[in-house]
Write an enzyme that holds these catalytic residues in place. Sequence first.
Site, PDB file in Angstrom:
ATOM      1  CB  SER A  66      -4.782   0.373   5.977  1.00 56.68           C
ATOM      2  OG  SER A  66      -4.012  -0.189   4.962  1.00 56.68           O
TER       3      SER A  66
HETATM    4  N1  SAH Z   1      -0.817  -3.452   5.174  1.00 58.50           N
HETATM    5  C1  SAH Z   1       0.001  -2.280   5.352  1.00 58.50           C
HETATM    6  C2  SAH Z   1      -0.382  -1.177   4.408  1.00 58.50           C
HETATM    7  C3  SAH Z   1       0.619  -1.120   3.381  1.00 58.50           C
HETATM    8  S1  SAH Z   1       0.480   0.074   2.099  1.00 58.50           S
HETATM    9  C4  SAH Z   1      -0.017  -1.787   6.781  1.00 58.50           C
HETATM   10  O1  SAH Z   1      -0.824  -2.281   7.580  1.00 58.50           O
HETATM   11  O2  SAH Z   1       0.800  -0.938   7.124  1.00 58.50           O
HETATM   12  C5  SAH Z   1       0.849  -0.992   0.736  1.00 58.50           C
HETATM   13  C6  SAH Z   1       2.192  -1.656   0.743  1.00 58.50           C
HETATM   14  O3  SAH Z   1       2.239  -2.476  -0.421  1.00 58.50           O
HETATM   15  C7  SAH Z   1       3.362  -0.703   0.643  1.00 58.50           C
HETATM   16  O4  SAH Z   1       4.261  -0.956   1.679  1.00 58.50           O
HETATM   17  C8  SAH Z   1       3.977  -1.027  -0.706  1.00 58.50           C
HETATM   18  O5  SAH Z   1       5.391  -0.885  -0.752  1.00 58.50           O
HETATM   19  C9  SAH Z   1       3.560  -2.464  -0.908  1.00 58.50           C
HETATM   20  N2  SAH Z   1       3.570  -2.939  -2.280  1.00 58.50           N
HETATM   21  C10 SAH Z   1       3.155  -2.309  -3.415  1.00 58.50           C
HETATM   22  N3  SAH Z   1       3.338  -3.090  -4.494  1.00 58.50           N
HETATM   23  C11 SAH Z   1       3.891  -4.252  -4.026  1.00 58.50           C
HETATM   24  C12 SAH Z   1       4.322  -5.455  -4.649  1.00 58.50           C
HETATM   25  N4  SAH Z   1       4.248  -5.644  -5.970  1.00 58.50           N
HETATM   26  N5  SAH Z   1       4.843  -6.424  -3.876  1.00 58.50           N
HETATM   27  C13 SAH Z   1       4.947  -6.267  -2.525  1.00 58.50           C
HETATM   28  N6  SAH Z   1       4.554  -5.164  -1.881  1.00 58.50           N
HETATM   29  C14 SAH Z   1       4.028  -4.168  -2.622  1.00 58.50           C
END
Ligand code: SAH
Length: 219
Positions: A66
Amino acid sequence: MAKKDDDTAETRLARLILALRSQGVSDPAVLSAIETTPRESFTPDLFKERAFEDSALPIACGQTISQPFIVGLMTQALKVDKRDRVLEIGTGSGYQTTILSKLSRLVYTVERYRTLMREAEARFKTLGLTNVITRFGDGGEGWPEQAPFDRIMVTAAASDEPKALLGQLKPNGILVAPIGKGPVQSLRRYTGDGKGGFEIEALTDVRFVPLLDGVAKEL
Ligand code: SAH
């Protein structure tokens, strides 16, 4: 103005912190957590030069780390206390997790890609974080065995109100999540009223990858 190439890491970080402040991230504890978290350790090599830009960047598995401003805004909105147990859905690179870990007692974080989970776990180890507990699974279901939580942060966009997660929040807890089906979602804060209801606030528009059902079949 100085050329960007001449900037030291410290200058870039200082500029980023100033930019976050000017956009309304004012909580000193949140700013300090961001300041002490080396974002370049969370981005792929190709993007390390851009780690201190205030923009989202690609990570493995087609996901994103993000934008620092959004990380600051969401963390500030969550009003985390040092005694809190926090659930984070969407570990991704582990950057947001690391920031939460500096502000709370324990962070439980769930990711649906094994590769991202393993890479994030390696970073937590390198950084010496001892209060992060990881889980490979579908975060939409939360973490029932560890509920209820003081705070919940969802870092992928839920298409609708995340009912299962709200059910795992303490009566006066706070949940922050992007909500919406399209490319632009509404960042919402749910604050428990202590009686099973919630005050719901729309904080700003955001662009997150979607919260998907189930775990990823690919690595
Ligand atoms: N907080 C993260 C941003 C991640 S982007 C950072 O600081 O880097 C969103 C993430 O959510 C992705 O890695 C994606 O794989 C995950 N995601 C999406 N749906 C999900 C689910 N149902 N359960 C767990 N993770 C999920």
